[in-house]
Design a protein around this motif. Sequence first.
Motif, PDB file in Angstrom:
ATOM      1  N   LEU A   1      17.559   1.682  -1.705  1.00 59.98           N
ATOM      2  CA  LEU A   1      16.610   2.042  -0.660  1.00 59.98           C
ATOM      3  C   LEU A   1      15.283   1.343  -0.921  1.00 59.98           C
ATOM      4  CD1 LEU A   1      17.044   5.938  -0.442  1.00 59.98           C
ATOM      5  CD2 LEU A   1      18.402   4.175   0.709  1.00 59.98           C
ATOM      6  N   ASP A   2      14.545   1.043   0.161  1.00 57.43           N
ATOM      7  CA  ASP A   2      13.175   0.590  -0.055  1.00 57.43           C
ATOM      8  C   ASP A   2      12.271   1.819  -0.166  1.00 57.43           C
ATOM      9  OD1 ASP A   2      12.571   1.481   2.518  1.00 57.43           O
ATOM     10  OD2 ASP A   2      12.587  -0.519   3.404  1.00 57.43           O
ATOM     11  N   SER A   3      10.982   1.585  -0.306  1.00 55.11           N
ATOM     12  CA  SER A   3      10.060   2.705  -0.527  1.00 55.11           C
ATOM     13  C   SER A   3       9.878   3.577   0.707  1.00 55.11           C
ATOM     14  CB  SER A   3       8.704   2.180  -1.002  1.00 55.11           C
ATOM     15  OG  SER A   3       8.841   1.575  -2.275  1.00 55.11           O
ATOM     16  N   ASN A   4      10.366   3.104   1.860  1.00 57.92           N
ATOM     17  CA  ASN A   4      10.345   3.909   3.081  1.00 57.92           C
ATOM     18  C   ASN A   4      11.676   4.598   3.333  1.00 57.92           C
ATOM     19  OD1 ASN A   4       7.669   3.304   3.723  1.00 57.92           O
ATOM     20  ND2 ASN A   4       8.248   1.395   4.726  1.00 57.92           N
ATOM     21  N   ASN A   5      12.582   4.555   2.340  1.00 56.50           N
ATOM     22  CA  ASN A   5      13.901   5.205   2.408  1.00 56.50           C
ATOM     23  C   ASN A   5      14.854   4.543   3.387  1.00 56.50           C
ATOM     24  OD1 ASN A   5      13.161   7.164   0.459  1.00 56.50           O
ATOM     25  ND2 ASN A   5      12.140   8.356   2.051  1.00 56.50           N
ATOM     26  N   LEU A   6      14.602   3.283   3.746  1.00 56.15           N
ATOM     27  CA  LEU A   6      15.554   2.512   4.541  1.00 56.15           C
ATOM     28  C   LEU A   6      16.592   1.880   3.618  1.00 56.15           C
ATOM     29  CD1 LEU A   6      13.169   0.734   7.060  1.00 56.15           C
ATOM     30  CD2 LEU A   6      14.944   2.392   7.644  1.00 56.15           C
ATOM     31  N   MET A   7      17.851   1.941   4.009  1.00 54.91           N
ATOM     32  CA  MET A   7      18.908   1.317   3.224  1.00 54.91           C
ATOM     33  C   MET A   7      18.766  -0.204   3.275  1.00 54.91           C
ATOM     34  SD  MET A   7      22.379   3.498   3.971  1.00 54.91           S
ATOM     35  CE  MET A   7      22.561   5.180   3.380  1.00 54.91           C
ATOM     36  N   ARG A   8      18.824  -0.832   2.117  1.00 57.97           N
ATOM     37  CA  ARG A   8      18.753  -2.289   2.044  1.00 57.97           C
ATOM     38  C   ARG A   8      20.020  -2.885   1.450  1.00 57.97           C
ATOM     39  NH1 ARG A   8      13.405  -4.028   2.641  1.00 57.97           N
ATOM     40  NH2 ARG A   8      14.325  -6.105   2.625  1.00 57.97           N
ATOM     41  N   GLN A   9      20.805  -2.065   0.781  1.00 56.95           N
ATOM     42  CA  GLN A   9      22.098  -2.524   0.267  1.00 56.95           C
ATOM     43  C   GLN A   9      23.005  -1.324   0.064  1.00 56.95           C
ATOM     44  OE1 GLN A   9      22.445  -5.735  -2.775  1.00 56.95           O
ATOM     45  NE2 GLN A   9      23.436  -4.184  -4.026  1.00 56.95           N
ATOM     46  N   VAL A  10      24.283  -1.498   0.391  1.00 55.56           N
ATOM     47  CA  VAL A  10      25.296  -0.465   0.159  1.00 55.56           C
ATOM     48  C   VAL A  10      26.464  -1.111  -0.576  1.00 55.56           C
ATOM     49  CG1 VAL A  10      26.984   1.074   1.225  1.00 55.56           C
ATOM     50  CG2 VAL A  10      24.675   0.927   2.153  1.00 55.56           C
ATOM     51  N   GLU A  11      26.917  -0.453  -1.611  1.00 57.94           N
ATOM     52  CA  GLU A  11      28.081  -0.927  -2.370  1.00 57.94           C
ATOM     53  C   GLU A  11      29.168   0.132  -2.289  1.00 57.94           C
ATOM     54  OE1 GLU A  11      28.971  -1.337  -7.033  1.00 57.94           O
ATOM     55  OE2 GLU A  11      27.499  -2.807  -6.305  1.00 57.94           O
ATOM     56  N   ILE A  12      30.332  -0.266  -1.765  1.00 56.81           N
ATOM     57  CA  ILE A  12      31.446   0.666  -1.590  1.00 56.81           C
ATOM     58  C   ILE A  12      32.617   0.169  -2.429  1.00 56.81           C
ATOM     59  CG2 ILE A  12      32.955   1.821   0.064  1.00 56.81           C
ATOM     60  CD1 ILE A  12      31.056   0.720   2.263  1.00 56.81           C
ATOM     61  N   THR A  13      33.155   1.036  -3.282  1.00 57.65           N
ATOM     62  CA  THR A  13      34.352   0.697  -4.052  1.00 57.65           C
ATOM     63  C   THR A  13      35.446   1.686  -3.689  1.00 57.65           C
ATOM     64  OG1 THR A  13      33.043  -0.171  -5.889  1.00 57.65           O
ATOM     65  CG2 THR A  13      35.333   0.364  -6.344  1.00 57.65           C
ATOM     66  N   VAL A  14      36.553   1.177  -3.170  1.00 62.81           N
ATOM     67  CA  VAL A  14      37.692   2.006  -2.790  1.00 62.81           C
ATOM     68  C   VAL A  14      38.932   1.430  -3.470  1.00 62.81           C
ATOM     69  CG1 VAL A  14      39.115   2.893  -0.914  1.00 62.81           C
ATOM     70  CG2 VAL A  14      36.661   2.562  -0.561  1.00 62.81           C
ATOM     71  N   ALA A  15      39.578   2.251  -4.321  1.00 66.06           N
ATOM     72  CA  ALA A  15      40.790   1.831  -5.023  1.00 66.06           C
ATOM     73  C   ALA A  15      40.574   0.514  -5.761  1.00 66.06           C
ATOM     74  CB  ALA A  15      41.958   1.722  -4.044  1.00 66.06           C
ATOM     75  N   GLY A  16      39.419   0.385  -6.383  1.00 63.86           N
ATOM     76  CA  GLY A  16      39.136  -0.801  -7.182  1.00 63.86           C
ATOM     77  C   GLY A  16      38.640  -2.004  -6.410  1.00 63.86           C
ATOM     78  N   GLN A  17      38.592  -1.920  -5.085  1.00 72.35           N
ATOM     79  CA  GLN A  17      38.094  -3.018  -4.263  1.00 72.35           C
ATOM     80  C   GLN A  17      36.645  -2.728  -3.874  1.00 72.35           C
ATOM     81  OE1 GLN A  17      40.966  -4.501  -1.211  1.00 72.35           O
ATOM     82  NE2 GLN A  17      42.177  -2.742  -1.851  1.00 72.35           N
ATOM     83  N   THR A  18      35.766  -3.674  -4.150  1.00 72.78           N
ATOM     84  CA  THR A  18      34.341  -3.462  -3.927  1.00 72.78           C
ATOM     85  C   THR A  18      33.831  -4.362  -2.817  1.00 72.78           C
ATOM     86  OG1 THR A  18      33.963  -2.834  -6.228  1.00 72.78           O
ATOM     87  CG2 THR A  18      32.039  -3.540  -4.977  1.00 72.78           C
ATOM     88  N   MET A  19      32.999  -3.782  -1.962  1.00 71.99           N
ATOM     89  CA  MET A  19      32.340  -4.523  -0.903  1.00 71.99           C
ATOM     90  C   MET A  19      30.856  -4.223  -0.976  1.00 71.99           C
ATOM     91  SD  MET A  19      33.015  -4.424   3.180  1.00 71.99           S
ATOM     92  CE  MET A  19      32.895  -2.648   3.183  1.00 71.99           C
TER      93      MET A  19
ATOM     94  N   GLU B   1       0.816  -1.216   0.000  1.00 74.42           N
ATOM     95  CA  GLU B   1       0.000   0.000   0.000  1.00 74.42           C
ATOM     96  C   GLU B   1       0.851   1.268   0.000  1.00 74.42           C
ATOM     97  OE1 GLU B   1      -3.212  -0.075  -0.424  1.00 74.42           O
ATOM     98  OE2 GLU B   1      -3.267  -2.263  -0.345  1.00 74.42           O
ATOM     99  N   GLN B   2       1.931   1.249  -0.792  1.00 74.23           N
ATOM    100  CA  GLN B   2       2.795   2.423  -0.868  1.00 74.23           C
ATOM    101  C   GLN B   2       2.291   3.390  -1.934  1.00 74.23           C
ATOM    102  OE1 GLN B   2       5.356   3.253   0.978  1.00 74.23           O
ATOM    103  NE2 GLN B   2       5.481   1.410   2.200  1.00 74.23           N
ATOM    104  N   ALA B   3       2.425   4.679  -1.683  1.00 76.32           N
ATOM    105  CA  ALA B   3       2.131   5.677  -2.703  1.00 76.32           C
ATOM    106  C   ALA B   3       3.198   5.603  -3.789  1.00 76.32           C
ATOM    107  CB  ALA B   3       2.119   7.060  -2.059  1.00 76.32           C
ATOM    108  N   PRO B   4       2.923   6.119  -4.986  1.00 74.95           N
ATOM    109  CA  PRO B   4       3.938   6.110  -6.053  1.00 74.95           C
ATOM    110  C   PRO B   4       5.248   6.713  -5.553  1.00 74.95           C
ATOM    111  CG  PRO B   4       1.822   6.825  -6.918  1.00 74.95           C
ATOM    112  CD  PRO B   4       1.653   6.741  -5.427  1.00 74.95           C
ATOM    113  N   TYR B   5       6.332   6.038  -5.885  1.00 73.55           N
ATOM    114  CA  TYR B   5       7.635   6.465  -5.366  1.00 73.55           C
ATOM    115  C   TYR B   5       8.113   7.723  -6.080  1.00 73.55           C
ATOM    116  CZ  TYR B   5      12.469   6.295  -3.780  1.00 73.55           C
ATOM    117  OH  TYR B   5      13.681   6.602  -3.225  1.00 73.55           O
TER     118      TYR B   5
END
Length: 245
Positions: free
Chosen positions: A201-219, A34-38
């Motif tokens: 982010l989900d539709s409530n603006n909660l972080m669900r995934q973060v991708e960090i790349t530093v000097a070519g290394q990704t987590m 029941e989310q409003a349009p994002y």
Amino acid sequence: MGRRAFRRRWLAAAAVSLLAALSACSGGESDETEQAPYKPLTKETFGPAVSKAMAENDTVHVSGDMEGQDLDLWMEVGGKEAAMKGDLGDTKVLLVDGNLYLRQGGASKWDRMPAGFSTMMTSLLDDVSPKSMATDYAESLVGLDYEGEEKIKGAQLHAYRLTLDEKYVRKQVGEEAAEFGADPTTLASNDLPEMEFATLLDSNNLMRQVEITVAGQTMVMTMDGWGKDVDIEAPTVNDVQEMEP
């Protein structure tokens, strides 16, 4: 300190800082129905919106890979003391009441780390309250690209790519270098690692995934269990041994 070692340590420090930024004060799990349009967030609204969403939740489960080590942590920030518990590879990690405990492999006792280690870890978590996070974004976010929707494990998520101000990043790198005993004034311009940040982010603006790349290394780290009850308690005295500085 060698450049490779510095970059690896900065990746770990950045990871801890961002992990800590994923938890805040009190509430419940995101509801995707029941989310409003994002309406995509903008550079100006991103920080306040994400901080407000996190301020309604005091716990989060974080999993992922950090330099080849499986990460599986429950985190809580927003009370008198930051707290977390879980696993980093074959090492169990526990931060509670300002004390950092580690237990490696099949060890029967927890090693209580020296005060300096505990203080540094607690500071990294405490300094990223929702208010602080919103301030940091206001100071550092110079670019935000909305990249559309992605469906992961049945959840409709929204992809963003963030660009941070180089002066802000240089300041953060200098502070982390100082934490690890390096002199930040000796860092040359080419010592600043190339960094990329992306989040879902989900539709409530909660972080669900973060991708960090530093000097070519990704987590990549994933978040779930927002606002669920979790007990983070110190081990008993008989289960602890002091770690020498």
